[in-house]
Scaffold this active site. Structure first.
Site, PDB file in Angstrom:
ATOM      1  N   ALA A  25       0.986  -1.209   0.000  1.00 13.44           N
ATOM      2  CA  ALA A  25       0.055   0.011  -0.057  1.00 13.44           C
ATOM      3  C   ALA A  25       0.960   1.245   0.027  1.00 13.44           C
ATOM      4  O   ALA A  25       2.064   1.052   0.399  1.00 13.44           O
ATOM      5  CB  ALA A  25      -0.998   0.069   1.036  1.00 13.44           C
ATOM      6  N   GLY A  27       0.673   5.647   0.827  1.00 12.20           N
ATOM      7  CA  GLY A  27      -0.143   6.733   1.439  1.00 12.20           C
ATOM      8  C   GLY A  27       0.483   8.089   1.418  1.00 12.20           C
ATOM      9  O   GLY A  27       1.743   8.274   0.775  1.00 12.20           O
ATOM     10  N   GLY A  28       0.049   9.062   1.847  1.00 16.38           N
ATOM     11  CA  GLY A  28       0.518  10.376   1.625  1.00 16.38           C
ATOM     12  C   GLY A  28       1.722  10.596   2.583  1.00 16.38           C
ATOM     13  O   GLY A  28       2.593  11.447   2.212  1.00 16.38           O
ATOM     14  N   MET A  29       1.803   9.681   3.621  1.00 18.48           N
ATOM     15  CA  MET A  29       3.129   9.766   4.666  1.00 18.48           C
ATOM     16  C   MET A  29       4.113   8.553   4.352  1.00 18.48           C
ATOM     17  O   MET A  29       5.024   8.714   4.675  1.00 18.48           O
ATOM     18  CB  MET A  29       2.662   9.759   5.936  1.00 18.48           C
ATOM     19  CG  MET A  29       1.633  10.975   6.239  1.00 18.48           C
ATOM     20  SD  MET A  29       2.441  12.415   6.191  1.00 18.48           S
ATOM     21  CE  MET A  29       3.242  12.419   7.885  1.00 18.48           C
ATOM     22  N   ALA A  30       3.800   7.359   3.792  1.00 15.76           N
ATOM     23  CA  ALA A  30       4.636   6.348   3.990  1.00 15.76           C
ATOM     24  C   ALA A  30       4.249   5.417   2.692  1.00 15.76           C
ATOM     25  O   ALA A  30       2.991   5.401   2.477  1.00 15.76           O
ATOM     26  CB  ALA A  30       4.626   5.749   5.210  1.00 15.76           C
ATOM     27  N   ILE A  32       3.915   1.009   2.110  1.00 13.93           N
ATOM     28  CA  ILE A  32       4.190  -0.348   3.006  1.00 13.93           C
ATOM     29  C   ILE A  32       4.529  -1.222   2.059  1.00 13.93           C
ATOM     30  O   ILE A  32       3.887  -1.795   0.920  1.00 13.93           O
ATOM     31  CB  ILE A  32       2.813  -0.762   3.616  1.00 13.93           C
ATOM     32  CG1 ILE A  32       2.392   0.529   4.720  1.00 13.93           C
ATOM     33  CG2 ILE A  32       3.069  -1.909   4.480  1.00 13.93           C
ATOM     34  CD1 ILE A  32       3.106   0.822   5.699  1.00 13.93           C
ATOM     35  N   LYS A  47       7.350  -0.206   6.849  1.00 15.34           N
ATOM     36  CA  LYS A  47       6.918   0.829   6.603  1.00 15.34           C
ATOM     37  C   LYS A  47       7.970   1.880   6.376  1.00 15.34           C
ATOM     38  O   LYS A  47       9.234   2.006   7.178  1.00 15.34           O
ATOM     39  CB  LYS A  47       6.123   1.266   7.684  1.00 15.34           C
ATOM     40  CG  LYS A  47       5.575   2.930   7.524  1.00 15.34           C
ATOM     41  CD  LYS A  47       4.701   3.166   9.067  1.00 15.34           C
ATOM     42  CE  LYS A  47       4.208   4.305   8.702  1.00 15.34           C
ATOM     43  NZ  LYS A  47       3.217   4.772  10.071  1.00 15.34           N
ATOM     44  N   ASP A 142      -4.690   9.585  16.228  1.00 14.43           N
ATOM     45  CA  ASP A 142      -5.043   9.139  14.843  1.00 14.43           C
ATOM     46  C   ASP A 142      -5.600   7.967  14.664  1.00 14.43           C
ATOM     47  O   ASP A 142      -5.346   7.145  13.279  1.00 14.43           O
ATOM     48  CB  ASP A 142      -3.656   9.553  13.841  1.00 14.43           C
ATOM     49  CG  ASP A 142      -4.039   9.719  12.543  1.00 14.43           C
ATOM     50  OD1 ASP A 142      -5.318  10.320  12.214  1.00 14.43           O
ATOM     51  OD2 ASP A 142      -3.144   9.320  11.476  1.00 14.43           O
TER      52      ASP A 142
END
Length: 546
Positions: A25, A27-30, A32, A47, A142
């Site tokens: 996967a 995402g905007g920050m990391a 996987i 990650k 979060d």
């Protein structure tokens, strides 16, 4: 820090210990990845932070903090961090949870919601996990449906695991560590942020996670996002006001006890929520209990009367009559004895009566003393009132001086406007204004300004500690603005002062801004616009090339 993407393709090696299998996967920050340990042949999740944000010291610190926190927390329903890698990229090695997320489950479920048995399988273990985290003074901050992983457990039951402690906070700093968040920095995912997070509070505690879990439970039970809105500003406003449709109105068949749990967890005031996850879990477990039908009552068989002879019935009647006679005599004797005792107690009652009279006289004396003291206090109050009257007169004189000063300032601004207009007309130059507003309140604000056509701009979100600059055409040095506090639901309209620019369109990032309009709280914690002159010189100033 650059990222060698070729080594993150399938077959690439990290620290010569892990082999990349595939990307799971992004995402905007990391991102996987699924990786395999070369020695143990075990599968893990890796990650890797986005290199575009990993350059900042704050991002690196948060990434390191996440690894330390998840390594510290050992619980069957928290995704465990087991290792770190540093080459060719930094990353956290975590246990691989085969399965989807709660967000994916809701997206695949009819109506976007799940039934009561599934809610029980997911949320009771998640509450256990967060109770463990809070016991270590860790606040997640979060929690979202995408941060709850769903593995398949024994006999097909769901086995949830909480993950992504990237912005978690330790509520009591360890020596030498700097886990605390700066005041005024908004962290979290908007639909699940608590009102105190939106207000920029730096002292959030476990009740912030309880609010987020309540919002997630609402979504899983109803199929709707609790605070869904067309814009971030409207969403944050609804959160701070506690404005959501009650769950029983969305899904009428939901048990009332479950709706009560959701509403209590999502209370705006933290003191009104469950105070810990253990209390939340106990209430939710009771609300989600499957009622066991009670066994049908076995009808009692009717008694079969035994045959009795006429002689036996007569004997029983005589016996009953004798018993009633004895009871009547005993009652009469008891009544006579009580009457005799009452006459003997008359002397004692007389003594009690006299004692009460003495107490009444003593209370009357105390009342007279209190009245005398009250008259003395009245005299002191009159003296204080006279002093207050003198202070009020002095305050009125100060207000008059303030009004005169404001009139002088208004005249000075008018003179400036006319001078600029005259200069612009004679030289055929445009006139613009630069307005700078800074949020010094410590809470989230909405900011609007009025243009020359007397139209209000769209609401701009002004976060605590931040400033924004914008420019308008025209030569008026005062610009009407409207400021609203999301936390207190207070709106104030006032005039902001602008820096004047003649001859070209201003650049708000580099142009000289003599006025800074600071948004502050007054002594009564009300909003106030306070213009501050940042540099000496003539009001308005001029750029060298104008």
């Amino acid at each position: 820090m650059g990222e060698d993407t070729s080594l993150l393709e399938p077959g690439g090696l990290l620290d010569n210990r892990y082999e990349v299998v595939r990307k799971l996967a992004a995402g905007g920050m990391a991102t996987i990845y699924l990786v395999r340990h070369l020695g143990l042949h075990s599968l893990h999740a890796l990650k890797v932070p986005d290199p575009r944000i990993f350059h900042s010291a704050d991002a690196r610190h948060r990434f390191t903090t996440e690894g330390r926190i998840q390594a510290l927390l050992r619980h069957p329903h928290i995704a465990q961090v087991t290792d770190i890698v540093i080459s060719p990229v930094p990353g956290l090695v975590m246990e691989y949870v085969e399965g989807g997320t709660l967000e994916e489950l809701l997206g695949q479920s009819p109506g976007g919601r799940v039934g009561l048995p599934t809610l029980r399988q997911i949320f009771l273990p998640v509450l256990d996990a967060m109770q463990e985290a809070h016991g270590h003074r860790v606040v997640h901050r979060d929690l979202t449906p995408s941060n709850i992983l769903l593995a398949q457990g024994h006999q097909g039951r769901m086995h949830p695991k909480v993950t992504d402690f990237g912005i978690a906070k330790v509520t009591q700093d360890e020596p030498g560590e700097k886990y605390r968040t700066r005041t005024g920095v908004l962290l979290g995912t908007r639909p699940y942020m608590s009102p105190e997070q939106i207000g920029g509070a730096s002292d959030v505690d476990a009740r912030t996670d309880i609010f987020a879990l309540g919002a997630i439970l609402y979504e899983a039970a109803t199929g709707r996002v609790a605070f869904d809105a067309a814009s971030d500003f409207e969403m944050m406003k609804r959160i701070t006001e506690g404005n959501f449709t009650p769950p029983e109105q969305v899904v009428p068949e939901l048990p009332e006890s479950l709706c009560q749990c959701i509403r209590k967890a999502m209370t705006v005031d933290p003191s009104g929520r469950f105070q810990d996850c253990a209390a939340f879990r106990a209430a939710l477990e009771q609300a989600l209990e499957v009622p066991v039908p009670a066994p049908a009552p076995v009808p009692a068989s009717a008694p079969v009367p035994a045959p009795a002879s006429r002689g036996r019935g007569l004997m029983a009647g005589l016996l009953l009559l004798g018993v009633l006679s004895l009871l009547l005599l005993a009652g009469l004797a008891s009544t006579l004895r009580n009457l005799r005792l009452s006459s003997e107690d008359k002397a004692r009652l007389q003594v009690s009566y006299q004692t009460e009279q003495q107490n009444a006289r003593r209370l009357k004396q105390e009342l007279d003393i209190a009245r005398s003291q009250a008259r003395s206090s009245e005299a002191q109050a009159r003296d204080l009132q006279a002093k207050n009257q003198g202070a009020l007169q002095q305050l009125q004189q100060n207000e008059q001086l303030k009004d005169e000063l404001q009139k002088f300032q208004h005249q000075a601004l008018k003179f400036l406007e006319m001078t600029l207009l005259d200069t612009a007309v004679r030289n055929n130059l445009p006139v613009s204004r630069v307005v700078r507003a800074c949020n010094k309140t410590g809470t989230l604000l909405s900011y609007q300004y009025m243009d020359d056509e007397r139209n209000w701009s769209e609401a701009l979100v002004l976060e605590p500690g931040r400033c924004l600059s914008h420019w308008l055409t025209g030569y008026h040095a005062q610009v009407p603005v409207r400021i609203s506090s999301l936390r207190d639901n207070v709106t104030v309209e006032d005039n902001a002062l602008a820096g004047m620019v003649v001859g070209r369109m201003p650049d708000t990032d580099v142009d000289w801004k003599p006025w800074e309009n600071q948004l502050v709280l007054d002594q009564e914690h009300g909003l106030q616009l306070k213009p501050v002159f940042l540099e000496t010189g003539l009001l308005g100033g001029a750029s060298p090339d104008q």
